[in-house]
Design an enzyme around this catalytic site. Sequence first.
Site, PDB file in Angstrom:
ATOM      1  N   GLY A 159       0.837  -1.194   0.000  1.00 19.74           N
ATOM      2  CA  GLY A 159       0.000   0.000   0.000  1.00 19.74           C
ATOM      3  C   GLY A 159       0.868   1.239   0.000  1.00 19.74           C
ATOM      4  O   GLY A 159       2.035   1.190  -0.400  1.00 19.74           O
ATOM      5  N   SER A 160       0.300   2.320   0.493  1.00 24.39           N
ATOM      6  CA  SER A 160       1.024   3.591   0.408  1.00 24.39           C
ATOM      7  C   SER A 160       2.100   3.682   1.490  1.00 24.39           C
ATOM      8  O   SER A 160       2.015   3.010   2.524  1.00 24.39           O
ATOM      9  CB  SER A 160       0.045   4.746   0.564  1.00 24.39           C
ATOM     10  OG  SER A 160      -0.524   4.685   1.851  1.00 24.39           O
ATOM     11  N   THR A 161       3.061   4.547   1.248  1.00 23.68           N
ATOM     12  CA  THR A 161       4.148   4.720   2.214  1.00 23.68           C
ATOM     13  C   THR A 161       3.608   5.268   3.533  1.00 23.68           C
ATOM     14  O   THR A 161       4.032   4.843   4.609  1.00 23.68           O
ATOM     15  CB  THR A 161       5.239   5.618   1.610  1.00 23.68           C
ATOM     16  OG1 THR A 161       5.799   4.914   0.490  1.00 23.68           O
ATOM     17  CG2 THR A 161       6.347   5.921   2.599  1.00 23.68           C
TER      18      THR A 161
ATOM     19  N   GLY B 211       2.211   2.479   5.421  1.00 22.43           N
ATOM     20  CA  GLY B 211       3.323   1.621   5.836  1.00 22.43           C
ATOM     21  C   GLY B 211       4.021   2.176   7.067  1.00 22.43           C
ATOM     22  O   GLY B 211       4.378   1.429   7.988  1.00 22.43           O
TER      23      GLY B 211
ATOM     24  N   GLU C 169       5.559  -3.329   1.100  1.00 27.17           N
ATOM     25  CA  GLU C 169       5.712  -2.987  -0.328  1.00 27.17           C
ATOM     26  C   GLU C 169       4.985  -1.670  -0.510  1.00 27.17           C
ATOM     27  O   GLU C 169       3.747  -1.640  -0.471  1.00 27.17           O
ATOM     28  CB  GLU C 169       5.050  -4.060  -1.207  1.00 27.17           C
ATOM     29  CG  GLU C 169       5.732  -5.398  -1.189  1.00 27.17           C
ATOM     30  CD  GLU C 169       6.976  -5.428  -2.055  1.00 27.17           C
ATOM     31  OE1 GLU C 169       7.296  -4.418  -2.713  1.00 27.17           O
ATOM     32  OE2 GLU C 169       7.632  -6.480  -2.078  1.00 27.17           O
TER      33      GLU C 169
ATOM     34  N   CYS D  13       2.413   0.481  -8.870  1.00 29.05           N
ATOM     35  CA  CYS D  13       3.439   0.970  -7.936  1.00 29.05           C
ATOM     36  C   CYS D  13       4.766   1.216  -8.645  1.00 29.05           C
ATOM     37  O   CYS D  13       5.488   2.142  -8.319  1.00 29.05           O
ATOM     38  CB  CYS D  13       3.617  -0.021  -6.812  1.00 29.05           C
ATOM     39  SG  CYS D  13       3.907  -1.691  -7.396  1.00 29.05           S
TER      40      CYS D  13
ATOM     41  N   GLU E  79       4.307  10.464  -5.663  1.00 28.53           N
ATOM     42  CA  GLU E  79       3.640   9.403  -6.414  1.00 28.53           C
ATOM     43  C   GLU E  79       2.220   9.861  -6.768  1.00 28.53           C
ATOM     44  O   GLU E  79       1.416  10.145  -5.881  1.00 28.53           O
ATOM     45  CB  GLU E  79       3.569   8.130  -5.560  1.00 28.53           C
ATOM     46  CG  GLU E  79       2.933   6.989  -6.298  1.00 28.53           C
ATOM     47  CD  GLU E  79       2.797   5.738  -5.450  1.00 28.53           C
ATOM     48  OE1 GLU E  79       2.309   5.838  -4.312  1.00 28.53           O
ATOM     49  OE2 GLU E  79       3.178   4.665  -5.935  1.00 28.53           O
TER      50      GLU E  79
HETATM   51  P1  NAD Z   1      -3.393   2.400   1.257  1.00 27.40           P
HETATM   52  O1  NAD Z   1      -2.127   2.436   2.024  1.00 27.40           O
HETATM   53  O2  NAD Z   1      -4.375   3.493   1.472  1.00 27.40           O
HETATM   54  O3  NAD Z   1      -4.191   1.041   1.575  1.00 27.40           O
HETATM   55  C1  NAD Z   1      -3.640  -0.228   1.363  1.00 27.40           C
HETATM   56  C2  NAD Z   1      -4.368  -1.231   2.236  1.00 27.40           C
HETATM   57  O4  NAD Z   1      -4.145  -0.915   3.608  1.00 27.40           O
HETATM   58  C3  NAD Z   1      -5.881  -1.242   2.070  1.00 27.40           C
HETATM   59  O5  NAD Z   1      -6.359  -2.555   2.224  1.00 27.40           O
HETATM   60  C4  NAD Z   1      -6.350  -0.359   3.209  1.00 27.40           C
HETATM   61  O6  NAD Z   1      -7.684  -0.592   3.595  1.00 27.40           O
HETATM   62  C5  NAD Z   1      -5.376  -0.757   4.291  1.00 27.40           C
HETATM   63  N1  NAD Z   1      -5.166   0.261   5.329  1.00 27.40           N
HETATM   64  C6  NAD Z   1      -5.400   1.587   5.242  1.00 27.40           C
HETATM   65  N2  NAD Z   1      -5.023   2.193   6.391  1.00 27.40           N
HETATM   66  C7  NAD Z   1      -4.539   1.225   7.198  1.00 27.40           C
HETATM   67  C8  NAD Z   1      -3.978   1.229   8.498  1.00 27.40           C
HETATM   68  N3  NAD Z   1      -3.864   2.350   9.194  1.00 27.40           N
HETATM   69  N4  NAD Z   1      -3.555   0.059   9.026  1.00 27.40           N
HETATM   70  C9  NAD Z   1      -3.652  -1.083   8.317  1.00 27.40           C
HETATM   71  N5  NAD Z   1      -4.190  -1.150   7.087  1.00 27.40           N
HETATM   72  C10 NAD Z   1      -4.625  -0.005   6.531  1.00 27.40           C
HETATM   73  O7  NAD Z   1      -2.967   2.257  -0.256  1.00 27.40           O
HETATM   74  P2  NAD Z   1      -3.903   2.186  -1.552  1.00 27.40           P
HETATM   75  O8  NAD Z   1      -4.360   3.553  -1.880  1.00 27.40           O
HETATM   76  O9  NAD Z   1      -4.919   1.116  -1.370  1.00 27.40           O
HETATM   77  O10 NAD Z   1      -2.858   1.667  -2.626  1.00 27.40           O
HETATM   78  C11 NAD Z   1      -2.040   2.491  -3.357  1.00 27.40           C
HETATM   79  C12 NAD Z   1      -0.640   2.451  -2.819  1.00 27.40           C
HETATM   80  O11 NAD Z   1      -0.132   1.107  -2.837  1.00 27.40           O
HETATM   81  C13 NAD Z   1       0.334   3.231  -3.685  1.00 27.40           C
HETATM   82  O12 NAD Z   1       1.169   4.018  -2.877  1.00 27.40           O
HETATM   83  C14 NAD Z   1       1.145   2.158  -4.401  1.00 27.40           C
HETATM   84  O13 NAD Z   1       2.413   2.525  -4.824  1.00 27.40           O
HETATM   85  C15 NAD Z   1       1.195   1.088  -3.379  1.00 27.40           C
HETATM   86  N6  NAD Z   1       1.506  -0.186  -4.008  1.00 27.40           N
HETATM   87  C16 NAD Z   1       2.747  -0.729  -3.811  1.00 27.40           C
HETATM   88  C17 NAD Z   1       3.096  -1.927  -4.437  1.00 27.40           C
HETATM   89  C18 NAD Z   1       4.444  -2.550  -4.223  1.00 27.40           C
HETATM   90  O14 NAD Z   1       4.583  -3.735  -4.524  1.00 27.40           O
HETATM   91  N7  NAD Z   1       5.434  -1.839  -3.743  1.00 27.40           N
HETATM   92  C19 NAD Z   1       2.168  -2.562  -5.252  1.00 27.40           C
HETATM   93  C20 NAD Z   1       0.924  -1.972  -5.446  1.00 27.40           C
HETATM   94  C21 NAD Z   1       0.598  -0.790  -4.803  1.00 27.40           C
END
Ligand code: NAD
Length: 489
Positions: free
Chosen positions: A236-238, A241, A258, A292, A392
């Site tokens: 997910g997003s940094t 993370g 990731e 990503c 990003e």
């Molecule tokens: P996001 O971080 O908002 O959410 C990702 C997941 O985490 C979702 O299931 C969300 O419900 C959950 N989540 C949200 N807040 C949380 C918290 N506080 N604790 C635990 N879980 C939580 O990201 P997004 O908008 O869904 O995805 C886009 C991001 O993912 C982009 O930054 C993209 O670069 C990244 N991404 C990375 C890779 C990689 O392999 N490096 C691959 C695909 C996407």
Amino acid sequence: MATATTIPIKPGRLFIGGKWADAASGKTFSTINPATGEALTTLAEADERDADAAVAAARKAFESGPWPEMSASDRGRLLWRIGDLIDKYNEEVGTLETLDNGKPIFESRQVDMPMVAEVFRYYAGWATKIHGETAPVKGPYLNYTLREPIGVVAAIVPWNFPLLLASWKVAPALAAGNTVVLKPAPWTSLTALRLAEICQEAGLPEGVLNVVTGSTRELGRALVRHAGVDKIAFTGSTATGQEIMRESAATVKRVTLELGGKSANIVFADADLDAAVRGATIGIFYGKGEVCAAGSRLLVEKKIKDEFMQKLVERAKKMHPGDPLDPKTRFGALVSSEQMNKVLGYIEKGKAEGAQLVAGGERAHLGNGKGLFLQPTVFDGVSNEMTIAREEIFGPVLAVIEFTDVEEALRAANNNPYGLAAAVWTRDVAKAHRVARRLQAGTVWINTYNNYDPAAAFGGYKMSGYGRELSMHALEHYTELKSVWVNLS
Ligand code: NAD
């Protein structure tokens, strides 16, 4: 929209301990088709109580029942069966992914789903190859290691490759003997629920895979804080993370992250320009740029810049968003209005900071006019300091930056907080490898872009995260290493 589908879409329930259940609260939320703005179905709104139940089911399955007793080769056989069932249901599962995410059916059915199946089969093969070793210790002792599963893995995934990224976590976790609670992203939960059914059909024992859905960040937080979860595998997003790192500290969980990217795609003057133009467009417009590893910073050598830009802009202007269900479509709908607004905001920022808009930049209206379509967008005259070159965007927006020599290209490529991927285009083999070594990125492509394979490791440098997915290296993150001493005297 020209095409329609007859794939049945049931209301989504939670999958806990091998049984389907409503959320403890009884609440539901809707999931929307971004190409039409219409609701596809409702999903169960899980909260902390449901997270507790899913973790308890996963813990029980980890400690008792058939799973811990099962031989590695039987686990492998199960994973192989899951892969084959994904192939069998390719049309249905691929269509669900496209309806939920807006990606072209070509991508879902011919790229994502076949790779999901391959990932399960790849780790099926690894199940019997995860083992310890003996160490040449001093004295009358035998020392050997055991590679053991960690326990309950919470797999938290984003919306851009919903089932594919779930498979990158679920398959190695199961191959190593863990149990899993999978939490898909709120906008794209349908294929995770279908995976649960497929695992049931394959014969996976109850509680080994559990799926919980929810529309808020609280559900993910509940899993991250849960004392019964041993490992978080997150994509997910940094920003999320970083929060997960902080929150998981209290229970010292194993965590792999990731995260985001701002990958540099470097075109040298001695490259095959037509191939590089194709690579640049695939690099940013595949997956609507919601990738990503998207090549969102295109670095082009000054000597060939004009010729290159002419070809690139021509190609970008020929790409039109289309009905995601049409097999000919190569550019679909953005995933949500929230994401659309974020991307449009960056386009405005690019203009305001003085970048030159040379293609796209506007919403596109097709079908019923309610779909989230955006034209493929290219900005020329970008400097590496502009917001559109640093942050990003996660959409189909390309920032083109000019450079004059190798050192300048490397400085610009590495001068960014992210380090997920990069690419180099040149006919000079030695230069290609020299540059690849100096790029701070977890993946470097040479004269190609966007290649993925279950056998090839994937993951980030710097703020793109840590840990590796896919390949044998992922297995290290799903096992504990135990050192056993035996007194031989
Ligand atoms: P996001 O971080 O908002 O959410 C990702 C997941 O985490 C979702 O299931 C969300 O419900 C959950 N989540 C949200 N807040 C949380 C918290 N506080 N604790 C635990 N879980 C939580 O990201 P997004 O908008 O869904 O995805 C886009 C991001 O993912 C982009 O930054 C993209 O670069 C990244 N991404 C990375 C890779 C990689 O392999 N490096 C691959 C695909 C996407």
